[in-house]
Design a protein around this motif. Sequence first.
Motif, PDB file in Angstrom:
ATOM      1  N   GLU A  59     -14.184   7.103   1.217  1.00 49.67           N
ATOM      2  CA  GLU A  59     -14.675   6.407   2.296  1.00 49.67           C
ATOM      3  C   GLU A  59     -16.239   6.399   2.406  1.00 49.67           C
ATOM      4  OE1 GLU A  59     -12.500   8.582   2.319  1.00 49.67           O
ATOM      5  OE2 GLU A  59     -10.508   7.487   3.086  1.00 49.67           O
TER       6      GLU A  59
ATOM      7  N   ARG B 246      -6.366  -0.351  -5.039  1.00 43.21           N
ATOM      8  CA  ARG B 246      -6.263  -1.470  -4.134  1.00 43.21           C
ATOM      9  C   ARG B 246      -6.733  -1.238  -2.692  1.00 43.21           C
ATOM     10  NH1 ARG B 246      -4.678  -6.200  -6.860  1.00 43.21           N
ATOM     11  NH2 ARG B 246      -4.086  -5.920  -8.934  1.00 43.21           N
ATOM     12  N   GLU B 247      -6.521   0.023  -2.419  1.00 42.24           N
ATOM     13  CA  GLU B 247      -6.943   0.519  -0.896  1.00 42.24           C
ATOM     14  C   GLU B 247      -8.506   0.595  -0.996  1.00 42.24           C
ATOM     15  OE1 GLU B 247      -3.409   3.550   0.252  1.00 42.24           O
ATOM     16  OE2 GLU B 247      -4.883   4.206  -1.015  1.00 42.24           O
ATOM     17  N   ARG B 248      -9.130   1.030  -1.940  1.00 43.81           N
ATOM     18  CA  ARG B 248     -10.353   1.109  -2.305  1.00 43.81           C
ATOM     19  C   ARG B 248     -11.173  -0.288  -2.031  1.00 43.81           C
ATOM     20  NH1 ARG B 248     -10.394   4.634  -7.926  1.00 43.81           N
ATOM     21  NH2 ARG B 248     -10.051   6.616  -6.914  1.00 43.81           N
TER      22      ARG B 248
ATOM     23  N   GLU C  43      -9.666  -2.811  -0.617  1.00 44.06           N
ATOM     24  CA  GLU C  43      -9.468  -3.121   0.852  1.00 44.06           C
ATOM     25  C   GLU C  43     -10.662  -2.768   1.838  1.00 44.06           C
ATOM     26  OE1 GLU C  43      -7.656  -5.331   3.104  1.00 44.06           O
ATOM     27  OE2 GLU C  43      -6.695  -5.339   0.925  1.00 44.06           O
TER      28      GLU C  43
ATOM     29  N   LEU D  89      -7.887   7.634  -3.264  1.00 40.87           N
ATOM     30  CA  LEU D  89      -7.192   6.439  -2.924  1.00 40.87           C
ATOM     31  C   LEU D  89      -7.006   5.590  -3.861  1.00 40.87           C
ATOM     32  CD1 LEU D  89      -9.863   5.367  -0.288  1.00 40.87           C
ATOM     33  CD2 LEU D  89      -7.544   6.289   0.115  1.00 40.87           C
TER      34      LEU D  89
END
Lengths: 509, 70
Positions: free
Chosen positions: A227, A35-37, A39, A32
């Motif tokens: 995740e 910034r997705e991490r 989030e 990822l």
Amino acid sequence: MSYVEDLQNRIANIEKGGLEKYHQKNKEKGKLFVRERLELLFDEGMDIEDAFFANCMDDSLPSDGVVTGIGKINGQSVCVMANDSTVKAGSWGKRTVEKILRIQETAMKLEIPILYLVDSAGARITDQIEMFPGRRGAGRIFHNQIKLSGRVPQICLLFGPSAAGGAYIPAFCDIVIMVDGNASMYLGSPRMAEKVIGEKVSLEEMGGAKMHCSVSGVGDVLVKSEEAAISYSRNYLSYFPANFRENPKSMEAKDIQSFEKSITDLIPENQNAPFNMHDLIKQIIDEDSFCEIKKRFAKELITGLARIDGKTVGIIANQPKMKGGVLFHDSADKSAKFVQLCDAFNIPLLFLVDVPGFMIGTKVERAGIIRHGAKMLATMSEATVPKISVIVRKAYGAGLYAMAGPAFEPDCCIALPSAQIAVMGPEAAVNAVYANKIAELPEEERPAFIKEKQDEYKDNIDIYRLASEMVIDAVIEPEKLREELTRRFAIYETKNLNFTERKHGVYPV
Amino acid sequence: MQEVKATMAGSVWKITVKPGEVVEEDQDIVILESMKMEIPIGAEDDGTVKEIKVAEGDFVNEGDVIAIIE
């Protein structure tokens, strides 16, 4: 363009990170964007981000390849540094290092946990004078980590490589979570190993996530996806206070999982037969509350966080199913770090004892089992949090000592009726004492003689005899163990102890 | 193909499977005796036992191959 539009443009560009081709490459590996991490990591996004504009005069280095800021996990503010591998492979320049140092210093001032989301190729050799040797160089990151250790929780999530000096960031964290297939740690790459020492080896074999989580023990938790790593870290933090001054937060108490077999049925009468200690653990902790650490490493000893009646405890348990539950240098090492972790953050300790002793033989002596064993004893002995030792079955030799035996000031040492405490088991003892005598006897008389002596020995180490001598504080019905532990941990909460007066001990590392 | 290896030094107490036998993951292949304890050594995966490399009573060191499973 107005000032505001200009600002908005700049922000939009920096937020995108590195070039599209690098984003694409990461996506192919199941990685990822940084910034997705973040989030996913925070309850509701990042609250504060500093030095977003670091190195903004250079378009190719947005935020200088690292995001630093503060957000909330389970309602608790935490500091974060997260490498951006789309920017020069997440490598460190002068400002990258300065950003990391500043967020560490913020964690120190605010006394809140810090998470390191690592995905970095290491130092930018071209910038070495500015970022490597000096007072605010990369070495300072480790100096800060060492200072933070035990003060606030430090967690490493390893999503990609952590190379050379960078590999010390995970090493100084309380826990390292590694994503299988992508995460790696090594001081020298395989290419360097071939050039410098002539070894031909793959990255996975030398420094892969599986290897580190099962062989070297530098990694603690192996997960399949980013995740899963993030969700593990969020759950892990729920067992901890924000810093060493506070106690872990209580959660709502849950019942144990329901079982067909009782604890009594689980434990084989034959002291030498294996059983699965995990089954016993499940019968004393709140349902689904076990957060195991180092599951794949030194499996003969189980270490993990759990809740009993909603309160955090750290469990150290021998696993008779693996290697007979015998303690090895690696299991001693595993225990030492886990006990220190719990003691640092006011997490009470529960020792579940079924141990035939420390391993013997040439191999383990050469591996330094004595000093590793000493380390296990030292950390356990120094721990001033509430300590309960439960003798489940056998506790032989130095195994009794290492598992918080009576001499090491546990708040109590309680036994199940199946318990047996001795320097060694009946077979070994009779053999040691009567070896010559047995040899002199005619062969047909030996079994009867051995049986007689073993029975005598067993009577001598009978658990009620030890209860009578007040070696143990109580003998408990197995099915009442959870209630007993709940009451005792609640009472021991006010324990307040200073181990001893000195600067610090000299560790048998 | 997987090599079933001794997890610690000890002697082979019991061999619980025969060559040609189909085994499941975690099924015991041999039981070692070490430190007066029974140490079950299981298969890492499902498969068929191709070869048993030890006999009952043999001493094995940590890492020695005990059996081969296909």
